[in-house]
Design an enzyme around this catalytic site. Sequence first.
Site, PDB file in Angstrom:
ATOM      1  N   LYS A 203       0.857  -1.185   0.000  1.00 30.28           N
ATOM      2  CA  LYS A 203       0.000   0.000   0.000  1.00 30.28           C
ATOM      3  C   LYS A 203       0.889   1.231   0.000  1.00 30.28           C
ATOM      4  CE  LYS A 203      -3.626   2.312   2.633  1.00 30.28           C
ATOM      5  NZ  LYS A 203      -4.558   2.214   3.750  1.00 30.28           N
ATOM      6  N   LYS A 256      -1.969  -1.593  -3.972  1.00 31.90           N
ATOM      7  CA  LYS A 256      -2.864  -0.440  -3.891  1.00 31.90           C
ATOM      8  C   LYS A 256      -2.072   0.850  -3.923  1.00 31.90           C
ATOM      9  CE  LYS A 256      -5.910   1.828  -0.661  1.00 31.90           C
ATOM     10  NZ  LYS A 256      -6.295   1.992   0.699  1.00 31.90           N
TER      11      LYS A 256
HETATM   12  C1  PBG Z   1      -7.502   3.141   5.505  1.00 31.49           C
HETATM   13  C2  PBG Z   1      -7.733   3.087   4.046  1.00 31.49           C
HETATM   14  C3  PBG Z   1      -7.560   4.076   3.064  1.00 31.49           C
HETATM   15  C4  PBG Z   1      -8.025   3.537   1.876  1.00 31.49           C
HETATM   16  C5  PBG Z   1      -8.434   2.235   2.141  1.00 31.49           C
HETATM   17  N1  PBG Z   1      -8.230   1.975   3.497  1.00 31.49           N
HETATM   18  C6  PBG Z   1      -7.096   5.488   3.180  1.00 31.49           C
HETATM   19  C7  PBG Z   1      -5.720   5.804   3.528  1.00 31.49           C
HETATM   20  O1  PBG Z   1      -4.856   4.934   3.667  1.00 31.49           O
HETATM   21  O2  PBG Z   1      -5.470   6.996   3.707  1.00 31.49           O
HETATM   22  C8  PBG Z   1      -8.081   4.253   0.563  1.00 31.49           C
HETATM   23  C9  PBG Z   1      -9.100   3.721  -0.394  1.00 31.49           C
HETATM   24  C10 PBG Z   1      -9.402   4.613  -1.532  1.00 31.49           C
HETATM   25  O3  PBG Z   1      -8.782   5.676  -1.754  1.00 31.49           O
HETATM   26  O4  PBG Z   1     -10.321   4.256  -2.272  1.00 31.49           O
HETATM   27  N2  PBG Z   1      -6.200   3.330   5.897  1.00 31.49           N
END
Ligand code: PBG
Length: 332
Positions: A203, A256
């Site tokens: 991520k 992601k």
């Molecule tokens: C929680 C999380 C996030 C997303 C999914 N889980 C936001 C972040 O990490 O700031 C983003 C999902 C999206 O942008 O569609 N941490």
Amino acid sequence: MAEVLTRTVVEPTDRLRRLRRTEGLRALVRETRLAPEDLIYPLFVRPGQNFQEPIPSMPGQFRFTVDRLDAEIEEVVRLGIRAVLLFGLAARKDPEAREAYEEAGVVPQAIRRIKAIAPELVVITDVCVCAYTDHGHCGIVRDGEVDNDATLPVLSRMALAHAAAGADLVAPSAMMDGQVRAIREALDGAGFSHVGIMAYSAKFASAFYGPFREAADSAPRFGDRRSYQMDPPNAREALREIERDIAQGADIVMVKPALAYLDVIRRARERFDHPIAAYNVSGEYSMVKAAAQLGWLDEARAVMEILTAIKRAGADLIITYFAKEVARWLRG
Ligand code: PBG
């Protein structure tokens, strides 16, 4: 000049256009196909009653209270989508994210409601505290820093609350080291060895989460997430993250965002045999929606092209806010 042009030889075996001549031929040799079963549909659940509140930065997406979920779930099932990913919003934020692991919190309530009306729908839950902490970080803050090891018990308790409510898979997204092992041990120790983990393994600290943070009210109040989410230039490190999550017990691993990281998806596909999920994130959704609203591109074609590319890169599963529309288009 004309003589030179006519002398060009197209060999019979050069004629790749033969298989592009009609839609029937193109369909016959198509290498990558999207199906509704590939898609996971994210849903935002908020506290309160009788709300289906539009999310301004994500046209077509809403925050639902649990009592307003039924129609949405029935539609998802009718369209052939097999899985949803739940995100909760908090009523009360605090430094320790207490509401994140309440057994009667909005996410457990939503899981129970969904399982009551659509027991066959796979319910996946996001496990991260950013929507529940008053500072908006994905972990517990000590001395101005996000404390990795202090966060693990909180994530584990959150996963347990979701498992107890009937979640099929929990999806840790906090990017804390050791989160998959901690959650796996907690689940197994509490009799939830059947509950799986879809790990947000690679991520990245991305600008494309912008609209989501409005949707989930989860933007950090100070600093940013770069001390825990990955640095976008690093692909080899993404493979190390995935490798560690697999070693800790992840059942499904994730890359992601998707679109700016297709190379990472491809490399993960070549290296690992676990199912790979790709998250077509909020910013990727909203930029297509915005351009389509301005009449600058054909939304359906653009979306199909993007999602097909994510699958072609090697993703087995795609988490996407477009899931319902795509399922509808696929039915023709
Ligand atoms: C929680 C999380 C996030 C997303 C999914 N889980 C936001 C972040 O990490 O700031 C983003 C999902 C999206 O942008 O569609 N941490």
